[in-house]
Motif scaffolding. Sequence first.
Motif, PDB file in Angstrom:
ATOM      1  N   LEU A   1      20.496   5.373  16.526  1.00  4.94           N
ATOM      2  CA  LEU A   1      19.367   5.642  15.644  1.00  4.94           C
ATOM      3  C   LEU A   1      18.852   4.263  15.287  1.00  4.94           C
ATOM      4  O   LEU A   1      19.633   3.394  14.880  1.00  4.94           O
ATOM      5  CB  LEU A   1      19.809   6.366  14.372  1.00  4.94           C
ATOM      6  CG  LEU A   1      20.471   7.735  14.519  1.00  4.94           C
ATOM      7  CD1 LEU A   1      20.837   8.275  13.140  1.00  4.94           C
ATOM      8  CD2 LEU A   1      19.565   8.702  15.240  1.00  4.94           C
ATOM      9  N   SER A   2      17.578   4.023  15.472  1.00  9.90           N
ATOM     10  CA  SER A   2      17.032   2.699  15.180  1.00  9.90           C
ATOM     11  C   SER A   2      15.675   2.830  14.498  1.00  9.90           C
ATOM     12  O   SER A   2      15.154   3.934  14.358  1.00  9.90           O
ATOM     13  CB  SER A   2      16.911   1.880  16.472  1.00  9.90           C
ATOM     14  OG  SER A   2      16.035   2.523  17.370  1.00  9.90           O
ATOM     15  N   ASN A   3      15.118   1.688  14.113  1.00 12.93           N
ATOM     16  CA  ASN A   3      13.813   1.660  13.462  1.00 12.93           C
ATOM     17  C   ASN A   3      13.782   2.660  12.298  1.00 12.93           C
ATOM     18  O   ASN A   3      12.849   3.434  12.159  1.00 12.93           O
ATOM     19  CB  ASN A   3      12.714   1.962  14.484  1.00 12.93           C
ATOM     20  CG  ASN A   3      11.356   1.533  14.008  1.00 12.93           C
ATOM     21  OD1 ASN A   3      11.218   0.708  13.115  1.00 12.93           O
ATOM     22  ND2 ASN A   3      10.321   2.126  14.592  1.00 12.93           N
ATOM     23  N   ILE A   4      14.837   2.620  11.488  1.00 16.21           N
ATOM     24  CA  ILE A   4      15.010   3.590  10.405  1.00 16.21           C
ATOM     25  C   ILE A   4      14.320   3.069   9.144  1.00 16.21           C
ATOM     26  O   ILE A   4      14.680   2.019   8.616  1.00 16.21           O
ATOM     27  CB  ILE A   4      16.508   3.828  10.116  1.00 16.21           C
ATOM     28  CG1 ILE A   4      17.238   4.247  11.395  1.00 16.21           C
ATOM     29  CG2 ILE A   4      16.676   4.865   9.016  1.00 16.21           C
ATOM     30  CD1 ILE A   4      18.743   4.162  11.290  1.00 16.21           C
ATOM     31  N   HIS A   5      13.331   3.823   8.693  1.00 17.13           N
ATOM     32  CA  HIS A   5      12.589   3.459   7.485  1.00 17.13           C
ATOM     33  C   HIS A   5      12.490   4.674   6.581  1.00 17.13           C
ATOM     34  O   HIS A   5      12.090   5.748   7.021  1.00 17.13           O
ATOM     35  CB  HIS A   5      11.184   2.960   7.827  1.00 17.13           C
ATOM     36  CG  HIS A   5      11.191   1.691   8.593  1.00 17.13           C
ATOM     37  ND1 HIS A   5      11.262   0.463   7.995  1.00 17.13           N
ATOM     38  CD2 HIS A   5      11.181   1.463   9.929  1.00 17.13           C
ATOM     39  CE1 HIS A   5      11.275  -0.481   8.922  1.00 17.13           C
ATOM     40  NE2 HIS A   5      11.237   0.106  10.105  1.00 17.13           N
TER      41      HIS A   5
ATOM     42  N   VAL B   1      15.355   7.874  17.919  1.00 17.23           N
ATOM     43  CA  VAL B   1      16.626   8.362  18.437  1.00 17.23           C
ATOM     44  C   VAL B   1      16.695   8.019  19.922  1.00 17.23           C
ATOM     45  O   VAL B   1      15.868   8.477  20.707  1.00 17.23           O
ATOM     46  CB  VAL B   1      16.771   9.885  18.238  1.00 17.23           C
ATOM     47  CG1 VAL B   1      18.139  10.362  18.696  1.00 17.23           C
ATOM     48  CG2 VAL B   1      16.500  10.271  16.790  1.00 17.23           C
ATOM     49  N   GLU B   2      17.671   7.193  20.267  1.00 17.52           N
ATOM     50  CA  GLU B   2      17.897   6.850  21.671  1.00 17.52           C
ATOM     51  C   GLU B   2      18.760   7.949  22.283  1.00 17.52           C
ATOM     52  O   GLU B   2      19.810   8.282  21.746  1.00 17.52           O
ATOM     53  CB  GLU B   2      18.623   5.516  21.776  1.00 17.52           C
ATOM     54  CG  GLU B   2      18.981   5.129  23.184  1.00 17.52           C
ATOM     55  CD  GLU B   2      19.933   3.947  23.229  1.00 17.52           C
ATOM     56  OE1 GLU B   2      20.705   3.872  24.190  1.00 17.52           O
ATOM     57  OE2 GLU B   2      19.910   3.122  22.299  1.00 17.52           O
TER      58      GLU B   2
ATOM     59  N   VAL C   1      12.231   1.231   2.487  1.00 17.83           N
ATOM     60  CA  VAL C   1      13.625   0.805   2.594  1.00 17.83           C
ATOM     61  C   VAL C   1      14.028   0.914   4.057  1.00 17.83           C
ATOM     62  O   VAL C   1      13.921   1.985   4.654  1.00 17.83           O
ATOM     63  CB  VAL C   1      14.550   1.696   1.731  1.00 17.83           C
ATOM     64  CG1 VAL C   1      15.996   1.302   1.910  1.00 17.83           C
ATOM     65  CG2 VAL C   1      14.129   1.641   0.270  1.00 17.83           C
ATOM     66  N   ALA C   2      14.458  -0.192   4.649  1.00 26.01           N
ATOM     67  CA  ALA C   2      14.914  -0.190   6.051  1.00 26.01           C
ATOM     68  C   ALA C   2      16.434  -0.102   6.073  1.00 26.01           C
ATOM     69  O   ALA C   2      17.113  -0.757   5.285  1.00 26.01           O
ATOM     70  CB  ALA C   2      14.442  -1.446   6.759  1.00 26.01           C
ATOM     71  N   LEU C   3      16.953   0.712   6.981  1.00 22.08           N
ATOM     72  CA  LEU C   3      18.397   0.843   7.145  1.00 22.08           C
ATOM     73  C   LEU C   3      18.807   0.246   8.486  1.00 22.08           C
ATOM     74  O   LEU C   3      18.016   0.232   9.427  1.00 22.08           O
ATOM     75  CB  LEU C   3      18.819   2.315   7.098  1.00 22.08           C
ATOM     76  CG  LEU C   3      18.592   3.060   5.789  1.00 22.08           C
ATOM     77  CD1 LEU C   3      19.071   4.502   5.915  1.00 22.08           C
ATOM     78  CD2 LEU C   3      19.286   2.375   4.637  1.00 22.08           C
ATOM     79  N   PRO C   4      20.050  -0.213   8.599  1.00 17.35           N
ATOM     80  CA  PRO C   4      20.512  -0.760   9.878  1.00 17.35           C
ATOM     81  C   PRO C   4      20.664   0.335  10.929  1.00 17.35           C
ATOM     82  O   PRO C   4      20.817   1.514  10.605  1.00 17.35           O
ATOM     83  CB  PRO C   4      21.866  -1.382   9.530  1.00 17.35           C
ATOM     84  CG  PRO C   4      22.298  -0.702   8.275  1.00 17.35           C
ATOM     85  CD  PRO C   4      21.062  -0.296   7.553  1.00 17.35           C
ATOM     86  N   ASP C   5      20.625  -0.075  12.212  1.00 18.11           N
ATOM     87  CA  ASP C   5      20.823   0.853  13.320  1.00 18.11           C
ATOM     88  C   ASP C   5      22.182   1.529  13.200  1.00 18.11           C
ATOM     89  O   ASP C   5      23.125   0.969  12.657  1.00 18.11           O
ATOM     90  CB  ASP C   5      20.741   0.142  14.667  1.00 18.11           C
ATOM     91  CG  ASP C   5      19.334  -0.360  14.971  1.00 18.11           C
ATOM     92  OD1 ASP C   5      18.423  -0.157  14.144  1.00 18.11           O
ATOM     93  OD2 ASP C   5      19.161  -0.939  16.047  1.00 18.11           O
TER      94      ASP C   5
ATOM     95  N   ARG D   1      12.771   6.872  23.937  1.00 19.09           N
ATOM     96  CA  ARG D   1      13.269   7.224  22.608  1.00 19.09           C
ATOM     97  C   ARG D   1      12.430   8.342  22.002  1.00 19.09           C
ATOM     98  O   ARG D   1      11.255   8.492  22.313  1.00 19.09           O
ATOM     99  CB  ARG D   1      13.248   6.008  21.685  1.00 19.09           C
ATOM    100  CG  ARG D   1      14.234   4.957  22.119  1.00 19.09           C
ATOM    101  CD  ARG D   1      14.210   3.762  21.237  1.00 19.09           C
ATOM    102  NE  ARG D   1      15.130   2.771  21.778  1.00 19.09           N
ATOM    103  CZ  ARG D   1      15.758   1.896  21.055  1.00 19.09           C
ATOM    104  NH1 ARG D   1      15.562   1.842  19.763  1.00 19.09           N
ATOM    105  NH2 ARG D   1      16.582   1.043  21.619  1.00 19.09           N
ATOM    106  N   LEU D   2      13.070   9.089  21.128  1.00 15.34           N
ATOM    107  CA  LEU D   2      12.399  10.157  20.401  1.00 15.34           C
ATOM    108  C   LEU D   2      12.120   9.638  18.996  1.00 15.34           C
ATOM    109  O   LEU D   2      13.051   9.283  18.265  1.00 15.34           O
ATOM    110  CB  LEU D   2      13.306  11.393  20.342  1.00 15.34           C
ATOM    111  CG  LEU D   2      12.761  12.601  19.591  1.00 15.34           C
ATOM    112  CD1 LEU D   2      11.581  13.208  20.346  1.00 15.34           C
ATOM    113  CD2 LEU D   2      13.868  13.637  19.409  1.00 15.34           C
ATOM    114  N   ARG D   3      10.855   9.553  18.610  1.00 18.71           N
ATOM    115  CA  ARG D   3      10.498   9.108  17.254  1.00 18.71           C
ATOM    116  C   ARG D   3      10.270  10.340  16.393  1.00 18.71           C
ATOM    117  O   ARG D   3       9.520  11.239  16.768  1.00 18.71           O
ATOM    118  CB  ARG D   3       9.250   8.244  17.257  1.00 18.71           C
ATOM    119  CG  ARG D   3       8.818   7.885  15.824  1.00 18.71           C
ATOM    120  CD  ARG D   3       7.905   6.718  15.762  1.00 18.71           C
ATOM    121  NE  ARG D   3       8.658   5.509  16.109  1.00 18.71           N
ATOM    122  CZ  ARG D   3       8.074   4.339  16.363  1.00 18.71           C
ATOM    123  NH1 ARG D   3       6.761   4.226  16.314  1.00 18.71           N
ATOM    124  NH2 ARG D   3       8.813   3.288  16.671  1.00 18.71           N
ATOM    125  N   ILE D   4      10.926  10.349  15.236  1.00 17.45           N
ATOM    126  CA  ILE D   4      10.788  11.465  14.307  1.00 17.45           C
ATOM    127  C   ILE D   4      10.217  10.937  12.998  1.00 17.45           C
ATOM    128  O   ILE D   4      10.717   9.960  12.439  1.00 17.45           O
ATOM    129  CB  ILE D   4      12.146  12.152  14.069  1.00 17.45           C
ATOM    130  CG1 ILE D   4      12.710  12.661  15.404  1.00 17.45           C
ATOM    131  CG2 ILE D   4      11.996  13.293  13.075  1.00 17.45           C
ATOM    132  CD1 ILE D   4      14.100  13.211  15.309  1.00 17.45           C
TER     133      ILE D   4
END
Length: 146
Positions: free
Chosen positions: A124-128, A55-56, A137-141, A86-89
């Motif tokens: 929201l990026s690097n969504i897996h 999360v940016e 499954v990777a999702l787009p930003d 960024r906050l990684r969750i």
Amino acid sequence: MKHSLFVLILCLFSLSAEAQTTIRATVKAGEQADEWIVSVALDNDQEYVAMQVDVELPDSVTGTKVRKSERMQSQTVLSNRMRNGRLRILAYNMTSKPILGNAGVLYTILVKAPEWPADRICHLSNIHLTRPGSKDVALPDVEFQL
């Protein structure tokens, strides 16, 4: 012949009925003047047992606290502020229990910041997402703003 045509139509229909999974974020003012609430929601028609998202947030953020929703009651949720701001969750379940439900908020992020720039677009990026059997499954930003 009729049986072959039926099977062909069934195969074509199943290929066009691809699974849809979307993630989104919304921001609203919190209870205090310097608080903002970012809600991250997932709409899915498949089961997922784990997920990761970055999360940016605006540069003015001084603190964050992640609260999981009822959908995530069987998941362990961890968060860490990275060097790039960024906050990684991360969310997972050691016994591969799926995230509950098919739509709604997964967690909210209470953000402390003196102000949230109204014109600031965040991501929201690097969504897996991980399906049972460890299929990633990777999702787009995704963009969001106040």
